[in-house]
Design an enzyme around this catalytic site. Structure first.
Site, PDB file in Angstrom:
ATOM      1  N   GLU A 149      -1.810   5.204   1.371  1.00  0.00           N
ATOM      2  CA  GLU A 149      -2.763   5.407   0.691  1.00  0.00           C
ATOM      3  C   GLU A 149      -2.841   6.153  -0.742  1.00  0.00           C
ATOM      4  OE1 GLU A 149      -6.516   6.787   2.898  1.00  0.00           O
ATOM      5  OE2 GLU A 149      -5.600   5.720   4.643  1.00  0.00           O
ATOM      6  N   PHE A 150      -2.406   5.436  -1.647  1.00  0.00           N
ATOM      7  CA  PHE A 150      -2.640   3.958  -1.961  1.00  0.00           C
ATOM      8  C   PHE A 150      -1.350   3.830  -2.894  1.00  0.00           C
ATOM      9  CE2 PHE A 150      -7.137   4.258  -0.586  1.00  0.00           C
ATOM     10  CZ  PHE A 150      -7.060   3.366   0.564  1.00  0.00           C
TER      11      PHE A 150
END
Length: 372
Positions: A140-141
């Site tokens: 993420e991310f």
């Protein structure tokens, strides 16, 4: 309306069965993430495994330098407990990373062939040692186009090594999945970039679309549906996010709808103005404006809260004084899963399994999903 929904579900059944015939591993997914920090209050034995097909252990994180997994004795015991308790009833995967980890470690890991191979080899070793059925990448991310290019290369090489290991050991191939942003591209913040859909289609068994956290404590000016299926005022919604993945060519049989077993809270500016989008002045009850569904049920009961189902967003909210909570209830979950099936998705998952109350939401989900 009922006849339309029935027809949609029949179409979904036929389409999914076609996928199953082409790929015997293509079956409906009813997943949930298990947060390791809940072990003392909610051990794996607490999970009603009849409601799920896959449980993800969250999280393991590779070493910041070697990108191998350094498993200490305490974690080793947890992993053996997790798989030995669950694997006779469900498939188990370990999830790598998580929202609290941040993107930098994975960006470095994916940047060279040497670091990628170190990570991949170690992930396979951990999966086999602790008897997992696969792994889930929760990066993420990816922050830019280069990260996305390396993400694709990582998936290509991971699948090659998984196939190679399977042939050498004569064991079934390990599953490779990933948790991804609600939209195929990042249009809200940072550099515009898109996920490498061809590599995802080719290499991943499925992807877990995180259809939540649309609204929260980062914006306390107004209440919001944090996992809205529809939003007529913006593109921040599940229906929009899903449409971007489909338009980009993602295989529907690899798309899993994410559902939250928690809600977001706000403090209302005026308790008499309490709808979705009502003015707010801060976060409400809970840890940084977050409550699990279990806690929401308790709060609503203890405070005699007004509970409202909002059909426009397909979500629920409750109000008690100036406290406002947006969440998913049994009605919204059922409607979302009917929608998922009309879109011929592969299944659903929850973050996180310990948040349910008496298995109300999980049971509703299983009953709403007509494909086993």
């Amino acid at each position: 309306m009922a006849n339309i929904m029935l027809c949609s579900c029949i179409v979904f059944f036929v389409a999914l069965c076609s996928d199953v015939m082409a790929n015997p591993h293509c079956k409906g997914v009813k997943g949930a993430y298990y947060p390791s920090w809940a072990f003392s209050t909610f051990p794996p034995s607490s999970i009603d495994t009849s409601l799920f097909t896959h449980i993800y252990y969250a999280f393991l994180v590779p070493n910041n330098t070697t990108f191998k997994f350094d498993i200490d004795d305490e974690t080793s015991k947890l992993l053996f407990n997790f798989t030995s308790t669950l694997r006779s009833s469900v498939k188990t995967l370990f999830s790598v990373g998580g929202g609290g980890e941040g993107p930098a470690r994975f960006s470095r890991m994916a940047s060279t062939s040497v670091s990628r191979l170190s990570f991949i080899k170690s992930s396979i070793e951990v999966a086999r040692k602790y008897r997992f059925d696969g792994f889930d990448l929760d990066w993420e991310f990816p922050q830019n186009k280069k990260d996305m290019e390396n993400f694709a290369i990582l998936l290509d090489e991971w699948r090659v090594e998984v196939k190679k290991e399977s042939l050498a050991t004569k064991r079934p191939q390990l599953l490779i999945t990933a948790a991804v942003y609600f939209s195929v591209d990042f249009f809200l913040w940072g550099e515009f970039r898109s996920y490498p859909v061809p590599s995802i289609n080719k290499n991943l068994d499925w992807i877990n679309l995180m259809f939540y956290d649309y609204r929260g404590s980062w914006d306390t000016s107004a209440t919001g549906a944090q996992a809205a299926l529809f939003d007529t005022k913006s593109n921040v919604s599940t229906s929009y996010g899903l449409s971007t993945w489909i338009k980009a060519g993602a295989l529907r049989s690899k798309l899993i709808m994410g559902l939250p077993l928690y809600g977001r809270t706000w403090k209302l500016k005026d308790p008499n103005v309490d709808g979705i989008g009502a003015p707010a002045v801060g976060v409400g009850p809970g840890d940084e404006g977050t409550l699990t569904y279990r806690e929401i049920e308790k709060f609503n009961e203890e405070n005699n809260a007004k509970v409202v189902y909002d059909s426009a967003t397909v979500s629920a909210y409750s109000v008690a004084g100036t406290s406002w909570i947006g969440f998913d209830d049994t009605n919204s979950v059922a409607m979302k899963l009917h929608y998922a099936q009309s879109q011929r998705l592969r299944g659903y998952f929850f973050w996180a399994v310990a948040g349910d109350k008496d298995w109300k939401i999980s049971t509703t989900a299983k009953q709403s999903w007509i494909i086993s």
